[in-house]
Design a protein around this motif. Structure first.
Motif, short mmCIF file in Angstrom:
data_model
loop_
_atom_site.label_atom_id
_atom_site.label_comp_id
_atom_site.label_asym_id
_atom_site.label_seq_id
_atom_site.Cartn_x
_atom_site.Cartn_y
_atom_site.Cartn_z
N GLU A 1 -5.69 49.99 -11.10
CA GLU A 1 -6.00 51.39 -11.36
C GLU A 1 -5.38 52.31 -10.31
O GLU A 1 -5.13 53.46 -10.57
CB GLU A 1 -7.50 51.60 -11.48
CG GLU A 1 -8.02 50.93 -12.72
CD GLU A 1 -9.51 51.08 -12.89
OE1 GLU A 1 -10.01 50.49 -13.84
OE2 GLU A 1 -10.17 51.78 -12.12
N ARG A 2 -5.14 51.80 -9.13
CA ARG A 2 -4.48 52.59 -8.10
C ARG A 2 -3.08 52.07 -7.85
O ARG A 2 -2.29 52.72 -7.19
CB ARG A 2 -5.27 52.54 -6.80
CG ARG A 2 -6.48 53.43 -6.84
CD ARG A 2 -7.07 53.53 -5.48
NE ARG A 2 -7.70 52.28 -5.11
CZ ARG A 2 -8.94 52.17 -4.69
NH1 ARG A 2 -9.66 53.22 -4.55
NH2 ARG A 2 -9.43 51.01 -4.37
N GLY B 1 -13.77 45.50 -13.99
CA GLY B 1 -14.08 44.36 -14.84
C GLY B 1 -14.12 44.67 -16.33
O GLY B 1 -14.70 43.93 -17.11
N ARG B 2 -13.49 45.77 -16.73
CA ARG B 2 -13.39 46.13 -18.15
C ARG B 2 -11.91 46.28 -18.49
O ARG B 2 -11.13 46.74 -17.66
CB ARG B 2 -14.10 47.47 -18.42
CG ARG B 2 -15.60 47.40 -18.23
CD ARG B 2 -16.24 48.72 -18.63
NE ARG B 2 -15.67 49.84 -17.90
CZ ARG B 2 -16.32 50.52 -16.95
NH1 ARG B 2 -17.54 50.21 -16.62
NH2 ARG B 2 -15.74 51.53 -16.35
N ALA B 3 -11.56 45.90 -19.70
CA ALA B 3 -10.18 46.07 -20.14
C ALA B 3 -9.81 47.55 -20.07
O ALA B 3 -10.65 48.43 -20.27
CB ALA B 3 -10.01 45.55 -21.56
N LEU B 4 -8.56 47.83 -19.78
CA LEU B 4 -8.07 49.20 -19.65
C LEU B 4 -6.85 49.37 -20.53
O LEU B 4 -5.92 48.56 -20.46
CB LEU B 4 -7.71 49.47 -18.18
CG LEU B 4 -7.01 50.78 -17.87
CD1 LEU B 4 -8.02 51.93 -18.00
CD2 LEU B 4 -6.44 50.75 -16.47
N SER C 1 -1.69 48.04 -21.53
CA SER C 1 -2.96 47.30 -21.62
C SER C 1 -3.13 46.35 -20.46
O SER C 1 -2.24 45.54 -20.18
CB SER C 1 -3.01 46.51 -22.92
OG SER C 1 -2.94 47.38 -24.02
N LEU C 2 -4.29 46.44 -19.82
CA LEU C 2 -4.65 45.53 -18.74
C LEU C 2 -5.91 44.79 -19.15
O LEU C 2 -6.90 45.42 -19.53
CB LEU C 2 -4.92 46.29 -17.45
CG LEU C 2 -3.73 46.99 -16.81
CD1 LEU C 2 -4.20 48.02 -15.80
CD2 LEU C 2 -2.85 45.97 -16.13
#
Length: 135
Positions: free
Chosen positions: A130-131, A52-55, A43-44
């Motif tokens: 994300e990368r 800008g959205r939780a992942l 969880s990020l």
């Protein structure tokens, strides 16, 4: 510079995370394999992501490919350009840090028979979650 990544993608509104994993593997490399048990939940918070959205990322177990499956890989959607087989330590070293950490956690979960939970709520920043940070 070449980048190493693993298959993955977004969960559609009508599917579960494991269904999304199966679909993404089919779309990205043309394989239809059974998805095994959940190994990792990562969880990020939104403040650490590019959009800008939780992942929340899920990593699942899947069977080892046989020789025929390995030869049958196709890269139809263009997201994957090639496939390589690497020793786990080599893959972890070449993946962006965030992805490498997920792979390390998956191997721990396999060894211990549990689910690894990675939580970044206390993390101050990541270069690009994300990368990854481009190890």
């Amino acid at each position: 510079m070449r980048t190493v990544h693993k298959t993955g993608g977004m969960v559609e509104a009508t599917e579960t995370p494991s269904e999304a994993a199966a679909r993404e593997i089919g779309e990205e490399v043309g394989l239809h394999v059974p998805i095994g048990r959940l190994l990792v939940v990562d969880s990020l918070p939104a403040r650490l992501t590019r959009h800008g959205r939780a992942l929340t990322a899920h990593v699942f177990d899947a069977p080892v490919l046989n020789a025929a499956q390995a030869r049958s890989l196709v890269f139809a959607d263009g997201e994957v350009r090639a496939a390589r087989w690497l020793a786990p330590k080599d893959a972890i070293a070449q993946l962006p840090t965030v992805l490498g950490n997920r792979i390390e956690a998956a191997f721990r979960a396999l060894r211990h028979g549990d689910v690894e939970v990675l939580d970044h709520t206390a993390t101050a920043s990541l270069d690009d979650p994300e990368r990854g940070d481009g190890r």
